[in-house]
Design a protein around this motif. Sequence first.
Motif, PDB file in Angstrom:
ATOM      1  N   GLN A   1     -25.501   2.330  27.736  1.00 36.67           N
ATOM      2  CA  GLN A   1     -24.127   2.567  27.564  1.00 36.67           C
ATOM      3  C   GLN A   1     -24.001   3.182  26.446  1.00 36.67           C
ATOM      4  N   VAL A   2     -23.129   3.986  26.094  1.00 40.95           N
ATOM      5  CA  VAL A   2     -22.968   4.856  24.755  1.00 40.95           C
ATOM      6  C   VAL A   2     -21.502   4.344  24.160  1.00 40.95           C
ATOM      7  N   LYS A   3     -21.461   3.894  23.096  1.00 39.88           N
ATOM      8  CA  LYS A   3     -20.208   3.134  22.482  1.00 39.88           C
ATOM      9  C   LYS A   3     -19.440   4.262  22.251  1.00 39.88           C
ATOM     10  N   ARG A   4     -18.250   4.286  22.819  1.00 43.82           N
ATOM     11  CA  ARG A   4     -17.280   5.366  22.860  1.00 43.82           C
ATOM     12  C   ARG A   4     -16.340   5.079  21.500  1.00 43.82           C
ATOM     13  N   GLY A   5     -16.075   6.052  20.877  1.00 45.67           N
ATOM     14  CA  GLY A   5     -15.235   6.135  19.566  1.00 45.67           C
ATOM     15  C   GLY A   5     -14.210   6.692  19.619  1.00 45.67           C
ATOM     16  N   LEU A   6     -13.057   6.340  18.927  1.00 49.36           N
ATOM     17  CA  LEU A   6     -11.735   6.814  18.974  1.00 49.36           C
ATOM     18  C   LEU A   6     -11.942   8.184  17.743  1.00 49.36           C
TER      19      LEU A   6
ATOM     20  N   PRO B   1     -24.188   4.922  18.121  1.00 59.79           N
ATOM     21  CA  PRO B   1     -24.185   5.843  19.523  1.00 59.79           C
ATOM     22  C   PRO B   1     -24.908   7.075  19.531  1.00 59.79           C
ATOM     23  N   HIS B   2     -25.224   7.623  18.556  1.00 63.48           N
ATOM     24  CA  HIS B   2     -26.085   8.859  18.459  1.00 63.48           C
ATOM     25  C   HIS B   2     -27.570   8.356  19.111  1.00 63.48           C
ATOM     26  N   MET B   3     -28.210   6.935  18.497  1.00 66.52           N
ATOM     27  CA  MET B   3     -29.406   6.838  19.171  1.00 66.52           C
ATOM     28  C   MET B   3     -29.227   6.425  20.670  1.00 66.52           C
ATOM     29  N   GLN B   4     -28.060   5.819  21.012  1.00 70.37           N
ATOM     30  CA  GLN B   4     -27.733   5.487  22.432  1.00 70.37           C
ATOM     31  C   GLN B   4     -28.037   6.934  23.256  1.00 70.37           C
ATOM     32  N   ARG B   5     -27.473   7.748  22.668  1.00 74.90           N
ATOM     33  CA  ARG B   5     -27.444   9.353  23.502  1.00 74.90           C
ATOM     34  C   ARG B   5     -28.806   9.836  23.501  1.00 74.90           C
ATOM     35  N   LEU B   6     -29.584   9.478  22.432  1.00 78.15           N
ATOM     36  CA  LEU B   6     -31.020   9.789  22.335  1.00 78.15           C
ATOM     37  C   LEU B   6     -31.752   9.143  23.439  1.00 78.15           C
ATOM     38  N   LEU B   7     -31.335   7.773  23.533  1.00 81.48           N
ATOM     39  CA  LEU B   7     -32.248   7.109  24.771  1.00 81.48           C
ATOM     40  C   LEU B   7     -31.972   7.550  26.075  1.00 81.48           C
TER      41      LEU B   7
ATOM     42  N   HIS C   1     -28.729  10.206   9.573  1.00 76.24           N
ATOM     43  CA  HIS C   1     -29.016  11.390   9.994  1.00 76.24           C
ATOM     44  C   HIS C   1     -27.928  11.878  10.739  1.00 76.24           C
ATOM     45  N   SER C   2     -27.502  11.367  11.901  1.00 73.47           N
ATOM     46  CA  SER C   2     -26.480  11.574  12.681  1.00 73.47           C
ATOM     47  C   SER C   2     -25.133  11.982  11.975  1.00 73.47           C
ATOM     48  N   SER C   3     -24.789  11.577  10.754  1.00 78.51           N
ATOM     49  CA  SER C   3     -23.641  11.422  10.087  1.00 78.51           C
ATOM     50  C   SER C   3     -23.374  12.521   8.880  1.00 78.51           C
ATOM     51  N   ILE C   4     -24.590  13.468   8.735  1.00 79.20           N
ATOM     52  CA  ILE C   4     -24.588  14.315   7.526  1.00 79.20           C
ATOM     53  C   ILE C   4     -23.942  15.558   7.843  1.00 79.20           C
ATOM     54  N   THR C   5     -23.570  16.190   6.784  1.00 78.49           N
ATOM     55  CA  THR C   5     -23.054  17.722   7.068  1.00 78.49           C
ATOM     56  C   THR C   5     -24.094  18.720   7.089  1.00 78.49           C
TER      57      THR C   5
END
Length: 190
Positions: A162-167, A177-183, A77-81
Amino acid sequence: KLNGEVIETVSETKLLGTIITNDLNWKKNIERIVKESNKRMAFLHKLSRFTKNKQDLKKIYILQIRSKLEQSSVLWHSSITKKCEDNLERVQKSALKIILGEGYVSYDNALKVLKLQSLKERREDLCLKFAKKCLKVPKLNKMFPRSQQNHVMGKRSTESFQVKRGLTERMKRSAIPHMQRLLNEDARKR
């Protein structure tokens, strides 16, 4: 190699009905989901000729078509265009036109009349629900580590998780990370 054996590498594979590509692009998976959902739409279309009962047609849609549109959606879900989102939403829009027939005015109105959510909203809810269930399972709750409070005074905008930060943008948009932000958003609402 694994234990001296050469492991075959492939550009894509199908795992539990979900097409996973080596670049984690979900376009092929969404195309397959839309194609299979459209095949199921034929059943709904034929059924609409025999009954005008909106609740029966809605149940058929939910069980046969929407379930396919949401297959493994927590993963992709979080990765689609935007184009993929629109293609999925277009299937639901067509189904609602069939269900409401002459009573169809607009997509937003149809959602209200049939008391349904847009597919995007529903996928967001499914992701949050999945993350909450993971929190209850000891082996899975490690995916959603709680934030550590290092000082006595609370901040106004602290994150509970904690939200996993990505480069890369791909990592930022990935499922965990998307679900971490939703929580975190859900914790702020309470």
